[in-house]
Enzyme design. Structure first.
Site, PDB file in Angstrom:
ATOM      1  N   LYS A 162       0.841  -1.206   0.000  1.00 44.97           N
ATOM      2  CA  LYS A 162       0.000   0.000   0.000  1.00 44.97           C
ATOM      3  C   LYS A 162       0.875   1.254   0.000  1.00 44.97           C
ATOM      4  O   LYS A 162       0.617   2.211  -0.729  1.00 44.97           O
ATOM      5  CB  LYS A 162      -0.931  -0.011   1.227  1.00 44.97           C
ATOM      6  CG  LYS A 162      -2.041  -1.053   1.103  1.00 44.97           C
ATOM      7  CD  LYS A 162      -2.786  -1.288   2.405  1.00 44.97           C
ATOM      8  CE  LYS A 162      -3.755  -2.463   2.246  1.00 44.97           C
ATOM      9  NZ  LYS A 162      -4.478  -2.797   3.473  1.00 44.97           N
ATOM     10  N   GLN A 201      -4.556  -1.254   9.783  1.00 46.94           N
ATOM     11  CA  GLN A 201      -4.445  -2.583   9.181  1.00 46.94           C
ATOM     12  C   GLN A 201      -4.963  -3.655  10.145  1.00 46.94           C
ATOM     13  O   GLN A 201      -4.552  -3.707  11.302  1.00 46.94           O
ATOM     14  CB  GLN A 201      -2.970  -2.861   8.822  1.00 46.94           C
ATOM     15  CG  GLN A 201      -2.755  -4.167   8.099  1.00 46.94           C
ATOM     16  CD  GLN A 201      -3.387  -4.202   6.712  1.00 46.94           C
ATOM     17  OE1 GLN A 201      -3.320  -3.235   5.961  1.00 46.94           O
ATOM     18  NE2 GLN A 201      -4.033  -5.310   6.383  1.00 46.94           N
ATOM     19  N   ASP A 216     -11.190   2.979   4.100  1.00 47.40           N
ATOM     20  CA  ASP A 216     -11.472   1.556   3.886  1.00 47.40           C
ATOM     21  C   ASP A 216     -12.971   1.271   3.767  1.00 47.40           C
ATOM     22  O   ASP A 216     -13.363   0.158   3.414  1.00 47.40           O
ATOM     23  CB  ASP A 216     -10.932   0.746   5.075  1.00 47.40           C
ATOM     24  CG  ASP A 216      -9.597   0.087   4.765  1.00 47.40           C
ATOM     25  OD1 ASP A 216      -9.317  -0.125   3.574  1.00 47.40           O
ATOM     26  OD2 ASP A 216      -8.864  -0.224   5.715  1.00 47.40           O
TER      27      ASP A 216
END
Ligand SMILES: NC(=O)c1ccc[n+]([C@@H]2O[C@H](COP(=O)([O-])OP(=O)(O)OC[C@H]3O[C@@H](n4cnc5c(N)ncnc54)[C@H](OP(=O)(O)O)[C@@H]3O)[C@@H](O)[C@H]2O)c1
Length: 308
Positions: free
Chosen positions: A53, A97, A121
């Protein structure tokens, strides 16, 4: 016509190319988009995901802020550490994460740190609620990437029967809603579904998001179906790899060299033999997730900078 391999890598590159002029325009007018990535501890798979990422951010000129607290941090300490981030208006998206270590209250941390306008997200209750209502909000990256890929390959969705195997909040459920909004008839299956193979064989579009290596076989696929394999399972069992990839000498050679290989939730050979189109593992859904994360970051930056 032969089977179509749905090339997630190519679509991901296309999406990222299209972001470049939007990022350049943000830089010209105000500032580059900015993404904060929080990685707690040293979970090996998470480290790889985060590295990929961050690399994508760097390649595109998206500013990234990385915060990497140790794995034994408490919820209170993590909240304190992330408090400045939560109020930093120069950050457009915040990604924590998952999975977080067991001692951390993941719900508490995400709701306290990520306000809806920076939920890159699309996992928050607010963003998921907006998805239910089919209202704009950041969409969860993996399902959004799958929808984008189906669109770019001009795979018809309206009126088709889509079967989604898996009901997680980050893949199965949001994807089922996205398919419904595109007028598919949607069935959601899970670990308690009876006659799974029979349900799956009704699918014009079959999505496997289970997390079990090669759990779906030729018996689960209607001839000519489009199969999207979200699963990413690392295999080290030689006998199983030899069985699953007996038809693919190049994969067996790579396995012999590396000692592991990735397989999805669907038997690779079954997809090749039964489907009209399918996503390979790797190179299918994985790259799309990163592209959509970049797209969500840019979109949030445009909102924050008043550019759209
Ligand atoms: N490529 C990417 O970018 C990407 C992104 C995200 C996830 N993934 C991969 O996608 C897979 C799924 O991820 P996830 O986070 O959605 O997983 P998850 O949270 O573990 O959910 C798995 C789902 O599959 C269902 N399930 C498990 N075994 C089953 C079986 N034998 N038959 C039918 N359903 C079954 C579970 O049912 P219950 O609800 O009844 O337990 C659950 O709903 C994993 O391999 C993950 O690594 C890939």
């Amino acid at each position: 016509m032969g089977v179509v391999v749905l090339d997630g890598k190519r679509i991901s590159q296309e999406i990222q190319e299209e972001l470049k002029p939007r990022i350049a325009s943000l830089v010209r007018k105000q500032r580059p988009p900015a993404l904060a990535v929080v990685l707690v501890g040293d979970h090996p798979a998470s480290q790889i995901y985060v590295r990929n990422k961050i690399k994508a951010c760097r390649d595109l000129g998206i500013r990234n802020v990385e915060i990497t607290p140790p794995g034994d941090i408490t919820t209170a300490e993590l909240l304190k550490l992330l408090a400045p981030l939560a109020s930093d208006k120069s950050i457009d998206g915040i990604l924590i994460q998952m999975p977080l270590p067991k001692q951390i209250d993941a719900g508490l941390v995400t709701t306290n740190v990520i306000d809806p306008s920076r939920d890159v997200d699309g996992f928050s209750a607010y963003s998921l609620g907006r998805l239910v209502l089919n209202e704009p909000a950041p969409r969860a990256c993996t399902p959004a990437g799958i929808m984008e890929m189906l669109k770019r390959y001009r795979i018809a969705i309206a009126g088709k029967h889509a079967v989604v195997v898996g009901r997680s909040n980050i893949v199965g459920k949001p994807l089922a809603l996205m398919l419904l909004h595109e007028n598919a008839t949607v069935t959601i299956c899970h670990s308690r579904t009876q006659n799974l193979a029979e349900e799956c064989r009704r699918a014009d579009i079959l999505i496997a998001a289970i997390g079990k290596p090669a759990a779906l076989t030729a018996d689960h696929i209607k001839p000519g179906a489009v199969v999207v394999d979200v699963g990413m399972n690392r295999l080290t069992d030689t006998a199983l790899v030899e069985k699953l990839f007996a038809h693919d000498p190049a994969r067996l050679t790579a396995f012999a060299k590396n000692g592991s290989t990735l397989v999805g939730d669907v038997e690779p050979r079954a997809m090749q033999e039964m489907a009209s189109a399918y996503t390979p593992v790797p190179g299918g859904v994985g790259p799309l997730t990163i592209a959509m994360l970049m797209a969500n970051t840019v979109q949030l930056a445009e909102l924050h900078c008043g550019a759209s």
